[in-house]
Design an enzyme around this catalytic site. Structure first.
Site, PDB file in Angstrom:
ATOM      1  N   HIS A   1       1.519   3.022  12.097  1.00  0.00           N
ATOM      2  CA  HIS A   1       1.103   1.885  12.936  1.00  0.00           C
ATOM      3  C   HIS A   1       0.486   2.374  14.251  1.00  0.00           C
ATOM      4  O   HIS A   1       0.660   1.743  15.298  1.00  0.00           O
ATOM      5  CB  HIS A   1       2.294   0.972  13.248  1.00  0.00           C
ATOM      6  CG  HIS A   1       2.741   0.130  12.096  1.00  0.00           C
ATOM      7  ND1 HIS A   1       2.044  -0.976  11.671  1.00  0.00           N
ATOM      8  CD2 HIS A   1       3.806   0.256  11.258  1.00  0.00           C
ATOM      9  CE1 HIS A   1       2.677  -1.514  10.631  1.00  0.00           C
ATOM     10  NE2 HIS A   1       3.744  -0.775  10.358  1.00  0.00           N
TER      11      HIS A   1
ATOM     12  N   ASP B   1       8.585   2.796  11.321  1.00  0.00           N
ATOM     13  CA  ASP B   1       8.563   2.037  10.070  1.00  0.00           C
ATOM     14  C   ASP B   1       7.224   2.162   9.347  1.00  0.00           C
ATOM     15  O   ASP B   1       6.194   2.452   9.934  1.00  0.00           O
ATOM     16  CB  ASP B   1       8.881   0.560  10.338  1.00  0.00           C
ATOM     17  CG  ASP B   1       7.831  -0.127  11.189  1.00  0.00           C
ATOM     18  OD1 ASP B   1       7.373   0.503  12.157  1.00  0.00           O
ATOM     19  OD2 ASP B   1       7.470  -1.271  10.897  1.00  0.00           O
ATOM     20  N   GLU B   2       7.294   1.939   8.053  1.00  0.00           N
ATOM     21  CA  GLU B   2       6.144   1.757   7.170  1.00  0.00           C
ATOM     22  C   GLU B   2       5.127   2.908   7.216  1.00  0.00           C
ATOM     23  O   GLU B   2       3.928   2.679   7.285  1.00  0.00           O
ATOM     24  CB  GLU B   2       5.451   0.426   7.481  1.00  0.00           C
ATOM     25  CG  GLU B   2       6.319  -0.769   7.173  1.00  0.00           C
ATOM     26  CD  GLU B   2       5.609  -2.099   7.320  1.00  0.00           C
ATOM     27  OE1 GLU B   2       5.960  -3.032   6.589  1.00  0.00           O
ATOM     28  OE2 GLU B   2       4.703  -2.212   8.171  1.00  0.00           O
ATOM     29  N   VAL B   3       5.620   4.130   7.158  1.00  0.00           N
ATOM     30  CA  VAL B   3       4.722   5.275   6.978  1.00  0.00           C
ATOM     31  C   VAL B   3       4.429   5.389   5.481  1.00  0.00           C
ATOM     32  O   VAL B   3       5.349   5.551   4.684  1.00  0.00           O
ATOM     33  CB  VAL B   3       5.350   6.572   7.520  1.00  0.00           C
ATOM     34  CG1 VAL B   3       4.470   7.774   7.193  1.00  0.00           C
ATOM     35  CG2 VAL B   3       5.557   6.454   9.026  1.00  0.00           C
TER      36      VAL B   3
END
Length: 848
Positions: free
Chosen positions: A434, A520-522
């Site tokens: 992100h 988060d969300e790699v």
């Protein structure tokens, strides 16, 4: 030669003039309608765009591109469609004319049927932000916002068996157990205090009142004086206590942090606490004791207070709210307004999500490119230094909500404002995923310094390796949004940003204990072909695969923070590692950062992760419960095409956060994000909270991600009144219905408690929020409807609100009949709910 030059100049001028004329006269109207979910029995949606030329000039066969944002990747339903489509990056796609496209004359329209790679549920799924660019002149033609048309067949629009749109009949059923409670019987301090009794007395305050305070409470006394000045329209002063007895006394005792007592009798108000925070919360309780209608005026002659004896302390020391200003920006004035309402309802932490793929929103003086590039979105013409349009932000630079940032002075003002109101601000610098806004900003810095011949300065803060060939795609469909954590320059960047943030907090005299570094969300695939990763493997024997980079990265970040006297905060992934169990990938608790005061926001309670918060707490991480299915206020209230907000984590009606049981949440939240009952296996095998784990539950936090938020009214609609349910659950003691083990007894206790909460909102707190801090655009629930004996019966979620209706199909207004008894069935009946100020809900009609 001069003659030929003149001719050429005339020709070019004619072309440019013609292009400008074409731009001015071209006007396209675009409509989007979803048609079917699970098209061809696959998890994909079929929808149609209709494009109509409502201008004075034709859209030619070639020479243009039509850009737009869409959170889905699309393909044409069939060959031979009028446009070719390309997904560019993130949510940005582009139409170009196909060979079959013959142009579009004024008055003509065409349809483009398309498949998207997931379900569609409501208008938040729609494509948006259309603009056309002429290929020759590069001139931009903005297109009006897309019009939404509901699907023609609701059943085809459902996602799974049993899925359905929320109907007025369903709303009626949900409302029918809500009792109408006389306001005199309601607790008049909110959130509900630990101890509350009314003593049968009243106190009348006038502008002649006096405020006296003991040493250490000057800040709180002055804030109270300011609030009362606004109500009376006459300056109220606060002074240190003397021999004279004031109307309102702020006194010191030995109460615990944030605890207070409040006493109101016929002579005076006395608030006692051990410190400034407790005094401040006693003052907020005093303010909720004031008749909400008084906040509509700044010229009150008197304020009559109910006499009370209150003793109070918070259940959780962390009562937080996360606000995302990266995806779509909010002005400083709106942040200050939110801080006012957070303070009123005793929310004591603002988790400030300041950067993401689509924007960097905080000035970092050492790295000005972060905002000169990363805070601006516009059409990428190859010349400007901006980010691409996202979430419908459009083609033009410096337009809200796509562009914007807080200057250093803005941020310090926010910090001072929050600190005065006992709200700590936790800055989030989202990493390593992100991070596209930061990556692109540092790319521009690299180019600038390289052009000057200074390679060392160019590479100092570079966030990705220029020769990295890794292939990945994030959840939000970016292929270039992850920092390369094998590069030393990443840590130089993070330390520089951290130092500048620390300096701003110091200047503002604001407390800073932690920085949230995301996590988060790699996506899969990152770093695999990075030369920096390959070099690190050679020099560090602990690094064998890209999975090892996780501990390497957060280990270095945590050590950097510890050296500066701070602790690490992050999303749940910071405390997790992936493993394969029974052939499936599963998150397991990572011992690496346990017992190190690492704070994690646990958002994932979906599909196999129902007990994740308890597993992390039991594993000695400090846990802030931030569940998507309960506390993500960017989720829609319920399933209805016109209802704004996302839904991937479920729908979040007002009762969802209110009914949450922090230490045993699976007791009464046993449905998944699709509304289906969790299996007995899931419920029985879910890890229970241990005594150690219970001590590690730091608190609760609401989240408001901003992908769908275009302005402050949208923000307030999604936030309110759900914020009040969060405040009640985070501050007030565990309710009796949560502690009762006998379900037959717990259910009526819960219904009674929910009724009280709804009555307090409908008759007191939302009436206050019509005017408090400038007034809030809270959501007003639509009426419930039911047919009984050829009559339509209506009800409302929040007692105190009213229902009006029409019988001719017109939109109900304040002049329409007031609903007071059942109405004869009529297929043109329309109902709306109205609040005390005259604001109205969306319409409610009988289901055909």
């Amino acid at each position: 030669m001069k003659f030929l030059y003149t001719i050429l100049l005339c020709v070019l001028s004619t072309v440019v003039f013609g292009q400008k004329q074409k731009t001015q006269d071209l006007d396209l109207a675009i409509t989007w309608q979803p048609l079917e979910n699970n098209h061809l029995k696959d998890e994909q949606g079929l929808s149609v765009l209709e494009i109509k030329n409502v201008g004075k000039t034709s859209l030619p066969k070639t020479g243009w591109k039509l850009f737009f944002n869409f959170i889905r990747v699309i393909t044409p339903k069939t060959a031979g469609q009028p446009f070719d489509v390309a997904h560019l990056n993130g949510d940005l796609s582009c139409f170009t004319p196909a060979e079959s496209f013959e142009g579009l004359k004024p008055g003509e329209s065409l349809k483009y049927e398309m498949l998207s790679n997931s379900w569609m549920v409501n208008t938040s799924d729609a494509p948006q932000g259309f603009y056309l660019v002429w290929e020759n002149s590069k001139e931009i033609v903005p297109i009006k916002p897309v019009t939404f048309v509901a699907p023609p067949d609701q059943k085809k629009f459902f996602r799974v068996g049993g899925d359905k749109e929320t109907t007025p009949e369903m709303i009626f059923q949900a409302n029918q157990n809500i009792s109408d409670i006389n306001e005199s019987k309601l607790t008049k301090v909110f959130p509900t205090p630990v101890g509350y009794t009314e003593n049968g007395k009243t106190l009348t305050l006038t502008s002649n009142l006096t405020i006296g305070y003991e040493a250490g409470f000057e800040n709180e006394a002055n804030l109270l004086a300011q609030d009362l000045t606004k109500l009376f329209g006459k300056k109220i002063n606060a002074n240190k206590l003397t021999n004279a007895k004031p109307t309102i006394s702020l006194l010191k005792n030995d109460a615990a942090h944030e605890a207070y007592s409040l006493s109101v009798n016929e002579k005076e108000v006395i608030i006692k606490a051990g410190g400034g925070a407790g005094i401040f919360y006693g003052i907020q309780s005093l303010k909720t004791l004031i008749n909400p209608a008084a906040f509509a005026s700044n010229k009150n002659k008197s304020l009559v207070l109910t006499g009370v004896e209150v003793t109070d302390a918070p259940r959780f020391g962390y009562r937080g709210f996360m606000l995302d200003v990266a995806r779509n920006f909010q002005h400083k004035a709106q942040i200050l307004k939110l801080l006012d309402v957070f303070a009123l309802y005793k929310i004591n932490t603002l988790h400030f999500h300041l950067n993401d793929d689509e924007g960097w929103r905080l000035e970092i003086p050492t790295l000005p490119e972060l905002t000169s590039v990363g805070a601006k979105r516009a059409h990428l013409d190859g010349k400007s230094s901006t980010l691409q349009p996202a979430y419908g932000s459009g083609a033009f630079i410096d337009q809200l909500p796509g562009s914007g940032f807080y200057s250093k002075e803005d941020f310090k003002e926010i910090l001072r404002y929050a600190t005065a109101r006992h709200i700590r601000v936790i800055p989030e610098i989202e990493t390593p995923g992100h991070a596209r806004a930061a990556i692109k900003a540092m790319d521009k810095r690299y180019q600038n310094y390289l052009a000057k011949g200074n390679r060392a300065a160019a590479e100092k803060y570079l966030l990705h390796h220029l020769e990295d060939k890794s292939v990945y795609r994030s959840v939000q469909k970016w292929n270039d949004n992850v920092m390369d954590v094998a590069m030393p320059s990443v840590y130089t960047f993070l330390e520089t940003v951290t130092d500048d943030i620390i300096a701003m907090y110091k200047d503002a005299n604001a407390p800073l204990e932690t920085i949230h570094f995301g996590g988060d969300e790699v996506p899969k695939g990152v770093w695999e072909q990075s030369p920096a990763f390959n070099r690190l493997k050679q020099s560090d024997s602990n690094i064998k695969t890209t999975a090892d980079l996780w501990d390497y990265y957060f280990g270095k970040v945590s050590a950097m923070l510890k050296n500066k006297g701070l602790y690490l905060s992050g999303w749940e992934e910071v405390g997790l590692k992936k493993a394969i169990e029974n052939g499936k990938s599963k998150w397991l608790v990572n011992d690496k950062f346990a017992n190190q005061n690492v704070h994690v926001n646990v958002w994932n309670n979906l599909l196999g992760n129902e007990d994740l918060a308890y597993r992390l707490a039991n594993g000695n991480y400090k846990v802030i419960i931030s569940f998507v299915s309960t506390f993500y206020f960017d989720m829609a209230y319920f399933k209805k095409f016109e209802e704004p907000g996302f839904y991937w984590g479920g729908f979040t009606e007002l009762d969802k956060p209110f009914s949450f049981i922090p230490y045993n949440y699976l007791k009464n939240q046993q449905k998944n994000y699709l509304g289906r009952q969790l299996s007995e296996k899931v419920l029985s095998e879910a890890q229970k909270l241990t005594a150690t784990g219970k001590n590690n539950i730091v608190g609760l936090q609401g989240q408001l991600w901003s992908e769908t938020i275009k302005n402050k009214d949208h923000l307030e609609y999604l936030l309110m009144p759900r914020l009040l349910a969060l405040a009640e659950r985070a501050w007030s003691k565990s309710p009796d219905w949560a502690e009762e083990k006998d379900e037959s007894k717990a259910k009526p206790l819960y219904e009674q408690s929910l009724s009280s909460f709804y009555n307090i909102l409908g008759k007191r707190e939302l009436k206050r929020l019509n005017y408090y801090a400038g007034g809030f655009n809270y959501r007003i629930s639509t009426p419930g409807l039911k047919v009984e004996n050829d009559k339509v019966v209506a009800n409302v979620q929040l007692p105190g609100f009213t229902i009006r209706y029409t019988t001719d199909g017109s939109l109900p207004t304040l002049k329409s009949p007031l609903y007071s008894k059942p109405v004869s069935v009529n297929d043109k009946l329309i109902f709306r709910t109205f609040d005390h100020k005259g604001n109205a809900s969306s319409v409610s009609k009988l289901t055909k």
